[in-house]
Scaffold this active site. Structure first.
Site, PDB file in Angstrom:
ATOM      1  N   LEU A  24      30.747  38.970   3.570  1.00 33.18           N
ATOM      2  CA  LEU A  24      32.133  38.684   3.922  1.00 33.18           C
ATOM      3  C   LEU A  24      32.424  38.992   5.383  1.00 33.18           C
ATOM      4  CD1 LEU A  24      33.917  40.025   0.727  1.00 33.18           C
ATOM      5  CD2 LEU A  24      34.164  37.708   1.630  1.00 33.18           C
ATOM      6  N   ASP A  43      28.379  46.682  12.660  1.00 31.92           N
ATOM      7  CA  ASP A  43      27.544  46.836  11.462  1.00 31.92           C
ATOM      8  C   ASP A  43      26.495  47.887  11.742  1.00 31.92           C
ATOM      9  OD1 ASP A  43      27.167  44.830   8.798  1.00 31.92           O
ATOM     10  OD2 ASP A  43      25.509  46.203   9.238  1.00 31.92           O
ATOM     11  N   ASP A  78      28.480  54.283  13.425  1.00 32.77           N
ATOM     12  CA  ASP A  78      28.929  54.649  12.081  1.00 32.77           C
ATOM     13  C   ASP A  78      30.439  54.882  12.119  1.00 32.77           C
ATOM     14  OD1 ASP A  78      29.461  55.719   9.604  1.00 32.77           O
ATOM     15  OD2 ASP A  78      27.951  57.301   9.715  1.00 32.77           O
ATOM     16  N   ILE A  79      31.209  53.951  11.585  1.00 33.45           N
ATOM     17  CA  ILE A  79      32.665  54.026  11.676  1.00 33.45           C
ATOM     18  C   ILE A  79      33.266  55.038  10.696  1.00 33.45           C
ATOM     19  CG2 ILE A  79      33.090  51.814  12.756  1.00 33.45           C
ATOM     20  CD1 ILE A  79      33.294  52.197   8.992  1.00 33.45           C
ATOM     21  N   ASN A 105      36.083  46.326   6.646  1.00 37.52           N
ATOM     22  CA  ASN A 105      35.324  45.618   5.619  1.00 37.52           C
ATOM     23  C   ASN A 105      34.043  46.333   5.201  1.00 37.52           C
ATOM     24  OD1 ASN A 105      34.437  42.939   4.204  1.00 37.52           O
ATOM     25  ND2 ASN A 105      32.777  43.366   5.651  1.00 37.52           N
ATOM     26  N   TYR A 176      33.242  53.480  -6.572  1.00 41.41           N
ATOM     27  CA  TYR A 176      33.719  52.314  -5.836  1.00 41.41           C
ATOM     28  C   TYR A 176      35.164  51.976  -6.211  1.00 41.41           C
ATOM     29  CZ  TYR A 176      33.749  47.395  -4.271  1.00 41.41           C
ATOM     30  OH  TYR A 176      34.050  46.199  -3.679  1.00 41.41           O
ATOM     31  N   LYS A 180      38.313  51.959  -3.627  1.00 38.61           N
ATOM     32  CA  LYS A 180      39.070  50.742  -3.362  1.00 38.61           C
ATOM     33  C   LYS A 180      40.530  50.867  -3.807  1.00 38.61           C
ATOM     34  CE  LYS A 180      36.027  48.228  -1.275  1.00 38.61           C
ATOM     35  NZ  LYS A 180      36.189  48.036   0.190  1.00 38.61           N
ATOM     36  N   THR A 210      28.070  38.298  -2.272  1.00 41.10           N
ATOM     37  CA  THR A 210      27.535  39.161  -1.223  1.00 41.10           C
ATOM     38  C   THR A 210      26.348  39.929  -1.793  1.00 41.10           C
ATOM     39  OG1 THR A 210      28.872  41.108  -1.792  1.00 41.10           O
ATOM     40  CG2 THR A 210      29.889  39.464  -0.329  1.00 41.10           C
TER      41      THR A 210
END
Length: 308
Positions: A24, A43, A78-79, A105, A176, A180, A210
């Site tokens: 995505l 990324d 690494d965000i 994302n 997860y 989310k 994905t």
């Protein structure tokens, strides 16, 4: 992808997309570039479970955008660390002199049933999906606040990525789903807090093919026969993401959308349903009797993913 450097609904805007090396994120980055945006492609290059680091995926997408006539730069930090998130925002400012849109994302999966879910797997997934949304949002928000206070009110946008798992839950994905769902709460708070600085914040729950979904929902995500509409192609989701990150979506904030194939749905979250007020404290038996009566008048819950 066809380049539209000087035209398109995002012409002149600078956009960050995290987790943009594949799936995505890659589709979003390419779609923004096709609509005239200059893109920071973030990324870490990690594996499906978050292991490993590689600058290859981000740089590959940058090269794809440039080959089509667009403008992009790679960021491989690494965000989910303060340093990585700060350098991400700084990369946009140093390269292009501004930042207009942040698309959060990045993420990976470590699926287990709850009784088999290790604490490390819980922490890792919450870290990348939830902390990995919070930190870039925090640093981008601080920049936009400074711009607004300096009299340069931005027309800024944030698009967060949630999931059907965050809306309904998903069997085998407790970590997860929790992350989310947290993204949805963060979106609502950020939309309220940042509105005064000219920042809009919305969230998306996409359904697309994905690396993550191909394993978890293999049958649903299978490619169609040649010539048929590929409803699960990631590129189907990107047009809404691009619109949300453009000035064309002015006034839209604090909203959650689902996007799948050719379908877009505005999601409506928790709202008061049937209610009863005794005007005094209930006994446990009375509370239970009242709750059962209310449940009989309430809409039944939608099925959890993986339990249909």
């Amino acid at each position: 992808m066809t380049a539209a450097v000087d035209s398109g609904i995002c012409a002149g805007r600078v956009v960050i997309v995290t987790g943009a090396g594949r799936g995505l994120g890659r589709a979003h980055a390419r779609a923004y570039a096709a609509e005239g945006a200059r893109v920071v492609v973030n990324d870490l290059g990690a594996g499906l479970d978050g292991s490993g680091v590689s600058g290859g995926p981000a740089q590959d997408v940058v090269e794809e955008i440039r080959a089509a006539g667009g403008d992009a730069v790679a960021h491989c930090g690494d965000i989910a660390t303060p340093e990585g998130a700060a350098s991400l925002v700084q990369a946009a400012l140093e390269t292009y002199g501004r930042l207009d849109t942040l698309v959060n994302n990045a993420g990976f999966l470590r699926d287990r049933m709850l009784v088999n879910l290790d604490e490390d797997d819980w922490d890792a997934v919450l870290r990348v999906h939830l902390k990995g949304h919070f930190l870039p949002l925090k640093h981008a928000g601080a920049h936009w606040r400074a711009e607004a206070k300096a009299g340069r009110a931005p027309h800024a946008c944030v698009v967060n990525t949630s999931s059907g798992a965050g809306l309904l839950g998903s069997v085998g994905q407790g970590n997860y789903s929790a992350a989310k769902a947290g993204v949805l709460g963060l979106t609502l708070v950020a939309a309220a807090e940042l509105a005064a600085y000219g920042v809009r914040v919305n969230a998306l729950a996409p359904a697309a093919r994905t690396r993550m979904t191909q394993q978890t929902f293999a049958d649903t995500m299978a490619a169609p026969q040649e010539g048929a509409f590929d409803a699960m192609a990631p590129e189907n989701v990107s047009p809404l993401v691009v619109w949300l990150g453009s000035t064309a979506s002015a006034g839209v904030t604090g909203r959650v959308f689902e996007a799948e194939g050719g379908r877009i749905t505005v999601m409506e979250g928790w709202r008061p349903g049937p209610s009863a007020d005794k005007g005094a404290r209930w006994s446990p038996a009375e509370a239970g009797e009242a709750a059962l009566k209310l449940l009989s008048r309430a809409e039944p819950p939608q099925p959890v993913y993986g339990a249909r």
